[in-house]
Design a protein around this motif. Structure first.
Motif, mmCIF file in Angstrom:
data_model
loop_
_atom_site.group_PDB
_atom_site.id
_atom_site.type_symbol
_atom_site.label_atom_id
_atom_site.label_comp_id
_atom_site.label_asym_id
_atom_site.label_seq_id
_atom_site.Cartn_x
_atom_site.Cartn_y
_atom_site.Cartn_z
ATOM 1 N N MET A 1 -84.233 -9.612 7.360
ATOM 2 C CA MET A 1 -83.574 -10.659 8.122
ATOM 3 C C MET A 1 -82.640 -10.064 9.190
ATOM 4 S SD MET A 1 -83.280 -13.842 8.537
ATOM 5 C CE MET A 1 -82.227 -15.180 8.891
ATOM 6 N N ILE A 2 -81.829 -9.085 8.790
ATOM 7 C CA ILE A 2 -80.917 -8.460 9.751
ATOM 8 C C ILE A 2 -81.708 -7.759 10.843
ATOM 9 C CG2 ILE A 2 -79.258 -6.584 10.059
ATOM 10 C CD1 ILE A 2 -77.915 -7.443 7.512
ATOM 11 N N ALA A 3 -82.780 -7.078 10.464
ATOM 12 C CA ALA A 3 -83.586 -6.367 11.467
ATOM 13 C C ALA A 3 -84.167 -7.349 12.481
ATOM 14 C CB ALA A 3 -84.702 -5.585 10.783
ATOM 15 N N SER A 4 -84.653 -8.486 12.013
ATOM 16 C CA SER A 4 -85.211 -9.495 12.927
ATOM 17 C C SER A 4 -84.159 -10.019 13.888
ATOM 18 C CB SER A 4 -85.784 -10.674 12.134
ATOM 19 O OG SER A 4 -86.796 -10.251 11.282
ATOM 20 N N LYS A 5 -82.984 -10.343 13.355
ATOM 21 C CA LYS A 5 -81.898 -10.830 14.216
ATOM 22 C C LYS A 5 -81.477 -9.752 15.210
ATOM 23 C CE LYS A 5 -78.931 -12.219 11.127
ATOM 24 N NZ LYS A 5 -77.740 -12.789 10.477
ATOM 25 N N TYR A 6 -81.377 -8.523 14.734
ATOM 26 C CA TYR A 6 -80.953 -7.435 15.608
ATOM 27 C C TYR A 6 -81.944 -7.250 16.751
ATOM 28 C CZ TYR A 6 -78.634 -3.166 17.039
ATOM 29 O OH TYR A 6 -77.945 -2.221 17.766
ATOM 30 N N ILE A 7 -83.218 -7.305 16.447
ATOM 31 C CA ILE A 7 -84.248 -7.167 17.480
ATOM 32 C C ILE A 7 -84.161 -8.313 18.485
ATOM 33 C CG2 ILE A 7 -86.747 -7.266 17.885
ATOM 34 C CD1 ILE A 7 -87.020 -5.664 15.201
ATOM 35 N N LEU A 46 -73.648 -5.220 27.255
ATOM 36 C CA LEU A 46 -72.712 -4.741 26.234
ATOM 37 C C LEU A 46 -71.870 -5.884 25.686
ATOM 38 C CD1 LEU A 46 -71.163 -2.333 24.817
ATOM 39 C CD2 LEU A 46 -69.621 -2.439 26.772
ATOM 40 N N LEU A 47 -71.338 -6.690 26.558
ATOM 41 C CA LEU A 47 -70.475 -7.793 26.141
ATOM 42 C C LEU A 47 -71.244 -8.804 25.286
ATOM 43 C CD1 LEU A 47 -67.586 -8.753 26.385
ATOM 44 C CD2 LEU A 47 -68.238 -9.972 28.466
ATOM 45 N N THR A 82 -75.914 6.178 23.948
ATOM 46 C CA THR A 82 -77.118 5.354 24.076
ATOM 47 C C THR A 82 -77.261 4.824 25.496
ATOM 48 O OG1 THR A 82 -75.939 3.388 23.242
ATOM 49 C CG2 THR A 82 -77.111 4.743 21.632
ATOM 50 N N THR A 83 -76.153 4.661 26.193
ATOM 51 C CA THR A 83 -76.221 4.238 27.593
ATOM 52 C C THR A 83 -76.837 5.337 28.447
ATOM 53 O OG1 THR A 83 -74.351 2.741 27.374
ATOM 54 C CG2 THR A 83 -74.861 3.507 29.595
ATOM 55 N N GLY A 110 -85.721 2.595 27.468
ATOM 56 C CA GLY A 110 -84.453 3.252 27.162
ATOM 57 C C GLY A 110 -83.526 2.387 26.330
ATOM 58 N N LEU A 111 -83.455 1.092 26.656
ATOM 59 C CA LEU A 111 -82.619 0.181 25.869
ATOM 60 C C LEU A 111 -83.142 0.046 24.445
ATOM 61 C CD1 LEU A 111 -81.855 -2.588 28.503
ATOM 62 C CD2 LEU A 111 -80.157 -1.234 27.290
ATOM 63 N N SER A 112 -84.449 -0.004 24.287
ATOM 64 C CA SER A 112 -85.037 -0.121 22.945
ATOM 65 C C SER A 112 -84.664 1.079 22.074
ATOM 66 C CB SER A 112 -86.561 -0.236 23.037
ATOM 67 O OG SER A 112 -86.923 -1.368 23.770
ATOM 68 N N ILE A 113 -84.807 2.247 22.624
ATOM 69 C CA ILE A 113 -84.438 3.468 21.886
ATOM 70 C C ILE A 113 -82.933 3.478 21.608
ATOM 71 C CG2 ILE A 113 -84.274 5.990 22.039
ATOM 72 C CD1 ILE A 113 -86.907 5.827 23.754
ATOM 73 N N GLY A 114 -82.158 3.164 22.634
ATOM 74 C CA GLY A 114 -80.701 3.163 22.497
ATOM 75 C C GLY A 114 -80.206 2.170 21.458
ATOM 76 N N TYR A 115 -80.778 0.975 21.435
ATOM 77 C CA TYR A 115 -80.343 -0.032 20.465
ATOM 78 C C TYR A 115 -80.656 0.382 19.035
ATOM 79 C CZ TYR A 115 -79.045 -3.566 23.936
ATOM 80 O OH TYR A 115 -78.430 -4.270 24.941
ATOM 81 N N MET A 116 -81.776 1.061 18.828
ATOM 82 C CA MET A 116 -82.092 1.534 17.464
ATOM 83 C C MET A 116 -81.028 2.525 16.994
ATOM 84 S SD MET A 116 -86.228 1.883 17.149
ATOM 85 C CE MET A 116 -86.443 2.981 18.528
#
Length: 129
Positions: A1-7, A46-47, A82-83, A110-116
């Motif tokens: 559930m958390i992974a789905s929301k995070y994605i 970010l915000l 990550t930025t 880049g954002l996908s990798i950074g967010y992980m």
């Protein structure tokens, strides 16, 4: 559930980021426009991501505004590395492929990798309580 929301939140924040970049380019396309757009998009993403992560991923309720400010600063610091990943991919795609929209493909990757990576940093260092 958390992974789905995070994605979902990561996708939403990516869209916010790219939207602000797109608007920035529509308003200004002169000297350093790529860097200005990347900065504005990064801040907007970010915000939005901080608000969503704080409330719906880590369920953090700040004690007061000072506590919330400290968390935001720490959250932002965790995002510095990550930025650089995100910006590196965006600029790299733009430079390598020499295609105007290539920067957006690089940004998404880049954002996908950074967010992980950022999830684990935030879990361990920012929202550890």
């Amino acid at each position: 559930m958390i992974a789905s929301k995070y994605i979902i939140f990561a996708i939403f924040s990516t869209i916010i980021n790219l939207f602000f970049q797109y608007i920035s380019f529509a308003i200004y396309s002169g000297f350093l426009s790529l860097y200005i757009a990347m900065f504005l998009g990064t801040f907007a993403g970010l915000l939005s991501k901080y608000i969503l992560d704080k409330r719906y991923i880590f369920y953090h309720k700040p004690k007061n505004k000072k506590d919330d400010g400290k968390k935001f600063v720490l959250y932002s610091l965790m995002g510095v590395c990550t930025t650089f990943i995100f910006w590196g991919f965006e600029m790299g795609f733009y430079i390598v492929f020499k295609y105007e929209n290539a920067k957006y493909f690089g940004a998404v990757l880049g954002l996908s990798i950074g967010y992980m990576i950022k999830y684990f940093l935030d879990k361990k260092f920012v929202f550890k309580d």
